[in-house]
Write a protein that holds these residues in place. Structure first.
Motif, PDB file in Angstrom:
ATOM      1  N   SER A   1      21.748 -96.166  -5.466  1.00 14.77           N
ATOM      2  CA  SER A   1      22.713 -95.577  -4.537  1.00 14.77           C
ATOM      3  C   SER A   1      22.430 -94.109  -4.228  1.00 14.77           C
ATOM      4  CB  SER A   1      24.129 -95.705  -5.100  1.00 14.77           C
ATOM      5  OG  SER A   1      24.289 -94.867  -6.233  1.00 14.77           O
TER       6      SER A   1
ATOM      7  N   ASN B   1      28.434 -94.465  -0.102  1.00 14.50           N
ATOM      8  CA  ASN B   1      27.471 -94.553  -1.197  1.00 14.50           C
ATOM      9  C   ASN B   1      26.621 -95.810  -1.037  1.00 14.50           C
ATOM     10  OD1 ASN B   1      29.906 -92.962  -2.228  1.00 14.50           O
ATOM     11  ND2 ASN B   1      28.391 -92.554  -3.816  1.00 14.50           N
TER      12      ASN B   1
ATOM     13  N   ILE C   1      23.525 -98.503  -1.007  1.00 20.84           N
ATOM     14  CA  ILE C   1      22.493 -98.837  -1.987  1.00 20.84           C
ATOM     15  C   ILE C   1      21.233 -99.276  -1.250  1.00 20.84           C
ATOM     16  CG2 ILE C   1      21.840-100.489  -3.796  1.00 20.84           C
ATOM     17  CD1 ILE C   1      24.780-100.505  -4.656  1.00 20.84           C
TER      18      ILE C   1
ATOM     19  N   THR D   1      17.424 -91.760  -4.821  1.00 19.52           N
ATOM     20  CA  THR D   1      18.396 -92.766  -5.258  1.00 19.52           C
ATOM     21  C   THR D   1      18.591 -92.757  -6.771  1.00 19.52           C
ATOM     22  OG1 THR D   1      16.638 -94.432  -5.287  1.00 19.52           O
ATOM     23  CG2 THR D   1      18.019 -94.325  -3.323  1.00 19.52           C
TER      24      THR D   1
END
Length: 222
Positions: free
Chosen positions: A75, A47, A49, A70
């Motif tokens: 993320s 995951n 970012i 996102t």
């Protein structure tokens, strides 16, 4: 009696010292385990970012061939490579593996080191991303509005070559997007971010990233 008493004191003292050493060893072992677990968690993240001055919310990401956007914290859930990031149809860059700290910075997308904050192309992208932040406060996160991205699309597309754009070009694009957005929505808070401010904001973000050891940075390519 005195000799026996002294011996008792010595034995008691030794027992206390041994007990203390054992406790310290146990504590060290526990701490080491936590560090290993933390490192394992970072390096196995799926995951990542997307981040510049702050986490980027609402940006298009291609997880191999799957299109994603996102979340509010910047993320995405992706375990297939490569990961490519886009502003509309304009490709910012890509990574072939997720950095060990789980953050994908603009520098990572351009296959540079995190220290390359002042790299021309990094600065150009930083200026654009930070200037398009919905609340004009990129350090608390960059939120991209879909309408603003559509406006930007008239300037940047899949045939745009970033290195060919001058900083004057970048500033002109930003100003046009801001003015057009304001003409469509009088409450728009978009604010142009300068060359120096864009670099400063990115530097602050990188400085606040989780601290990694030299070996971790080497392993993670950052």
């Amino acid at each position: 009696m005195r000799k026996q008493s002294i011996n008792s004191i010595i034995i008691t003292t030794l027992m206390i010292l041994l007990s203390a050493c054992g406790g310290e060893e146990s504590s060290y072992s526990s701490t080491s385990t936590k560090l290993v677990q933390a490192t394992s968690s970072i390096s196995s993240t799926t995951n990542p970012i997307i981040i510049n001055a702050g986490a980027v919310n609402g940006i298009k990401v291609m997880c191999n061939s799957t299109e994603l956007v996102t979340d509010i914290d910047g993320s995405i859930k992706c375990d297939k490579m490569p990961i490519s990031v886009y502003l509309g149809e304009f490709k910012l860059g890509d990574v072939n593996s997720i950095p060990i700290d789980g953050f994908i910075y603009t520098q990572d997308l351009l296959h540079l080191t995190r220290a390359d904050i002042a790299h021309p192309e990094v600065t150009k992208l930083s200026m654009i991303l930070q200037s398009l932040d919905k609340d004009a406060d990129p350090l608390n996160g960059i939120t991209l509005d879909s309408n603003v991205l559509d406006i930007l699309g008239s300037h940047l597309n899949n045939s745009t070559i970033l290195v060919n754009l001058t900083f004057d070009n970048i500033e002109s694009i930003i100003q046009d997007v801001i003015q057009t957005a304001l003409s469509q929505d009088s409450t728009s808070k978009l604010k142009a971010v300068s060359y120096d401010t864009a670099q400063s904001n990115l530097a602050e973000s990188v400085a606040n990233a989780p601290t990694l050891t030299y070996d971790q940075r080497t392993e993670g390519g950052i």
